[in-house]
Design a protein around this motif. Sequence first.
Motif, PDB file in Angstrom:
ATOM      1  N   SER A 264     -12.411   4.097 -14.431  1.00 48.72           N
ATOM      2  CA  SER A 264     -11.343   4.860 -15.368  1.00 48.72           C
ATOM      3  C   SER A 264      -9.911   4.890 -15.421  1.00 48.72           C
ATOM      4  O   SER A 264      -9.316   4.978 -17.022  1.00 48.72           O
ATOM      5  N   LEU A 265      -9.081   4.162 -14.404  1.00 46.53           N
ATOM      6  CA  LEU A 265      -7.816   3.919 -14.616  1.00 46.53           C
ATOM      7  C   LEU A 265      -7.166   3.019 -15.680  1.00 46.53           C
ATOM      8  O   LEU A 265      -6.729   3.050 -16.906  1.00 46.53           O
ATOM      9  N   ALA A 266      -7.768   2.135 -15.782  1.00 49.76           N
ATOM     10  CA  ALA A 266      -8.476   1.066 -17.056  1.00 49.76           C
ATOM     11  C   ALA A 266      -8.278   1.998 -18.710  1.00 49.76           C
ATOM     12  O   ALA A 266      -7.753   1.503 -18.915  1.00 49.76           O
ATOM     13  N   ARG A 267      -9.403   1.921 -18.913  1.00 54.50           N
ATOM     14  CA  ARG A 267      -9.727   3.182 -19.802  1.00 54.50           C
ATOM     15  C   ARG A 267      -8.202   4.456 -20.384  1.00 54.50           C
ATOM     16  O   ARG A 267      -7.920   4.296 -21.278  1.00 54.50           O
ATOM     17  N   ALA A 268      -7.656   4.677 -19.350  1.00 51.76           N
ATOM     18  CA  ALA A 268      -6.594   5.257 -19.803  1.00 51.76           C
ATOM     19  C   ALA A 268      -5.195   4.476 -19.151  1.00 51.76           C
ATOM     20  O   ALA A 268      -4.090   5.233 -19.397  1.00 51.76           O
ATOM     21  N   ARG A 269      -5.215   3.160 -19.461  1.00 55.38           N
ATOM     22  CA  ARG A 269      -4.329   2.319 -19.312  1.00 55.38           C
ATOM     23  C   ARG A 269      -2.990   2.245 -18.634  1.00 55.38           C
ATOM     24  O   ARG A 269      -1.748   2.164 -18.607  1.00 55.38           O
ATOM     25  N   PHE A 270      -3.912   2.644 -17.350  1.00 52.91           N
ATOM     26  CA  PHE A 270      -2.888   2.777 -16.432  1.00 52.91           C
ATOM     27  C   PHE A 270      -2.213   1.893 -15.997  1.00 52.91           C
ATOM     28  O   PHE A 270      -2.667   0.663 -15.359  1.00 52.91           O
ATOM     29  N   THR A 271      -0.657   1.453 -15.641  1.00 46.43           N
ATOM     30  CA  THR A 271      -0.293   0.676 -15.477  1.00 46.43           C
ATOM     31  C   THR A 271       1.191   1.188 -14.326  1.00 46.43           C
ATOM     32  O   THR A 271       1.914  -0.077 -13.698  1.00 46.43           O
ATOM     33  N   GLY A 272       1.261   1.958 -13.191  1.00 50.72           N
ATOM     34  CA  GLY A 272       1.286   2.190 -11.979  1.00 50.72           C
ATOM     35  C   GLY A 272       1.082   1.540 -11.129  1.00 50.72           C
ATOM     36  O   GLY A 272       0.514   0.643 -11.042  1.00 50.72           O
ATOM     37  N   PRO A 273       2.269   1.545  -9.589  1.00 56.62           N
ATOM     38  CA  PRO A 273       1.521   0.358  -8.667  1.00 56.62           C
ATOM     39  C   PRO A 273       0.903   1.249  -8.385  1.00 56.62           C
ATOM     40  O   PRO A 273       0.160   2.629  -8.294  1.00 56.62           O
ATOM     41  N   VAL A 274       0.232   0.769  -6.989  1.00 55.46           N
ATOM     42  CA  VAL A 274      -1.066   1.015  -6.595  1.00 55.46           C
ATOM     43  C   VAL A 274      -0.637   0.166  -5.082  1.00 55.46           C
ATOM     44  O   VAL A 274      -0.490  -0.739  -4.589  1.00 55.46           O
ATOM     45  N   SER A 275      -0.326   1.992  -4.180  1.00 56.33           N
ATOM     46  CA  SER A 275      -0.163   1.065  -3.242  1.00 56.33           C
ATOM     47  C   SER A 275      -0.986   0.402  -1.921  1.00 56.33           C
ATOM     48  O   SER A 275      -1.630   1.980  -1.867  1.00 56.33           O
ATOM     49  N   VAL A 276      -0.690  -0.380  -0.933  1.00 56.17           N
ATOM     50  CA  VAL A 276      -1.554  -0.688   0.009  1.00 56.17           C
ATOM     51  C   VAL A 276      -1.171   0.254   1.139  1.00 56.17           C
ATOM     52  O   VAL A 276      -0.006  -0.242   1.754  1.00 56.17           O
ATOM     53  N   THR A 277      -2.642   0.575   1.601  1.00 57.12           N
ATOM     54  CA  THR A 277      -0.870   1.871   2.794  1.00 57.12           C
ATOM     55  C   THR A 277      -2.022   0.688   4.299  1.00 57.12           C
ATOM     56  O   THR A 277      -1.184   0.556   5.064  1.00 57.12           O
ATOM     57  N   VAL A 278      -2.853   0.508   4.629  1.00 58.74           N
ATOM     58  CA  VAL A 278      -3.482  -0.065   5.675  1.00 58.74           C
ATOM     59  C   VAL A 278      -3.540   0.679   7.201  1.00 58.74           C
ATOM     60  O   VAL A 278      -2.487   0.608   7.925  1.00 58.74           O
ATOM     61  N   ASP A 279      -3.619   1.249   6.809  1.00 58.80           N
ATOM     62  CA  ASP A 279      -3.828   3.029   7.505  1.00 58.80           C
ATOM     63  C   ASP A 279      -5.134   2.569   9.396  1.00 58.80           C
ATOM     64  O   ASP A 279      -4.468   3.167   9.683  1.00 58.80           O
ATOM     65  N   TYR A 280      -5.394   1.992   8.589  1.00 53.51           N
ATOM     66  CA  TYR A 280      -6.483   1.074   9.995  1.00 53.51           C
ATOM     67  C   TYR A 280      -5.392   0.301  11.241  1.00 53.51           C
ATOM     68  O   TYR A 280      -4.561   0.019  10.644  1.00 53.51           O
ATOM     69  N   GLN A 281      -6.406  -0.212  12.161  1.00 50.68           N
ATOM     70  CA  GLN A 281      -6.152  -0.992  13.198  1.00 50.68           C
ATOM     71  C   GLN A 281      -6.160  -2.826  13.415  1.00 50.68           C
ATOM     72  O   GLN A 281      -7.639  -2.119  14.084  1.00 50.68           O
ATOM     73  N   PRO A 282      -5.896  -3.091  12.295  1.00 47.91           N
ATOM     74  CA  PRO A 282      -6.323  -4.092  12.296  1.00 47.91           C
ATOM     75  C   PRO A 282      -6.151  -5.045  13.677  1.00 47.91           C
ATOM     76  O   PRO A 282      -5.187  -5.375  13.871  1.00 47.91           O
ATOM     77  N   ALA A 283      -6.753  -6.433  14.004  1.00 47.83           N
ATOM     78  CA  ALA A 283      -6.430  -7.685  14.926  1.00 47.83           C
ATOM     79  C   ALA A 283      -5.655  -8.191  14.854  1.00 47.83           C
ATOM     80  O   ALA A 283      -4.434  -8.341  15.389  1.00 47.83           O
ATOM     81  N   ASP A 284      -5.446  -8.255  12.796  1.00 45.55           N
ATOM     82  CA  ASP A 284      -4.066  -9.339  12.548  1.00 45.55           C
ATOM     83  C   ASP A 284      -3.869  -9.365  11.609  1.00 45.55           C
ATOM     84  O   ASP A 284      -4.852  -8.944  10.404  1.00 45.55           O
ATOM     85  N   GLY A 285      -2.711  -8.019  11.227  1.00 45.89           N
ATOM     86  CA  GLY A 285      -2.345  -7.294   9.699  1.00 45.89           C
ATOM     87  C   GLY A 285      -2.326  -8.114   9.009  1.00 45.89           C
ATOM     88  O   GLY A 285      -2.061  -7.295   8.095  1.00 45.89           O
ATOM     89  N   PRO A 286      -1.056  -9.011   8.872  1.00 46.24           N
ATOM     90  CA  PRO A 286      -1.302 -10.070   7.516  1.00 46.24           C
ATOM     91  C   PRO A 286      -2.038 -10.188   7.165  1.00 46.24           C
ATOM     92  O   PRO A 286      -2.645 -10.591   5.716  1.00 46.24           O
ATOM     93  N   ALA A 287      -3.659 -11.150   8.367  1.00 44.12           N
ATOM     94  CA  ALA A 287      -4.483 -11.515   7.223  1.00 44.12           C
ATOM     95  C   ALA A 287      -5.154  -9.855   6.876  1.00 44.12           C
ATOM     96  O   ALA A 287      -5.889 -10.079   5.738  1.00 44.12           O
ATOM     97  N   ALA A 288      -5.334  -8.969   7.198  1.00 38.20           N
ATOM     98  CA  ALA A 288      -5.833  -7.782   6.481  1.00 38.20           C
ATOM     99  C   ALA A 288      -5.438  -7.363   5.237  1.00 38.20           C
ATOM    100  O   ALA A 288      -5.957  -6.910   4.266  1.00 38.20           O
ATOM    101  N   ILE A 289      -3.577  -7.158   4.889  1.00 37.03           N
ATOM    102  CA  ILE A 289      -2.444  -7.234   4.192  1.00 37.03           C
ATOM    103  C   ILE A 289      -3.811  -7.792   2.722  1.00 37.03           C
ATOM    104  O   ILE A 289      -3.595  -7.641   2.114  1.00 37.03           O
TER     105      ILE A 289
END
Length: 305
Positions: A264-289
């Motif tokens: 749906s975003l592609a059909r609307a030609r959305f090109t803005g930012p998509v922000s990754v939050t990582v709001d869970y608790q991973p054992a390895d933060g960099p790997a989760a990101i």
Amino acid sequence: MGFSRRHLLTGATAAAAWRAAAQSRDAGGPKARTTPAICLYSMALIQIGYDELGPLLRSLGVDGCDLAVMPGSHIRPEHFDLDVERAIEAITGAGLDVPVLSTDYTALGREGGPGADTTRIMAWFASQMGVPLFRAGHWKYTGGEIEVRLAEVQRDLAGLAALARAANMTVLIQNVAGEVGGAIWDTHMLIRGMDPRIIGYDYDAGYAVEQAGPGWETAFRLALPRIRMVTARDFYWTKEGRAWKRVACPLGEGMVDWPKLFASLARARFTGPVSVTVDYQPADGPAAIRRDVAFLRKQVEAAYG
């Protein structure tokens, strides 16, 4: 430009001064794109100093940073004028973009009172540094009359929209589940008469499904013309005794229909930012990101070609 901060922050000349400064600024702002920019919310790296963010973000494979400006973040509001330029330069110096500042500001404040100038200072510096978007804070529903509360929020939004216009920026509302804007219908009624170039949505995919379940698509279609940013968050429900509990999880392991959303975003030609939050608790933060970023890249590639 020859403008003092006092000149820029007060009086009827503020809007004209901001626009002139924004139009002549040296910073080019985010790069022109044909696909969304995958960014990382800076709070995911809060243990890292802002001067180290650029190289680390680059190593994590993102295109830019969703830079938080709030208590407890890299950029504290009381030190904004000292830190924001250095932080943005540390990130852009690594070849990355800062397309958005995420704040907890929900109003301009009364002139001369607490908070009166902080949002104006933020807008001035952000505009000068080429940041096109700032995300507002969140408004809670109170125990009073809903219509009264919505009228209060509408006044706040009108003030923030006027500031965004003066600074040549766009203020974003996030659809936080359970709060004003969570359903999207409520804030749509408040902003439908306002210029979509200066006020829009940070569409939070996880909160949207949490709030509306299968009805997320209807609310998404209503918000779509004003979506300037997407927050990537996922979750699932689990039952503990008689109560259902929301559990945050890596992207793609929860209830969000990511292929449908990105199509749906592609059909609307959305090109803005998509922000990754990582709001869970991973054992390895960099790997989760890296995993969440790779997941989003696959979604973008499949939807945008």
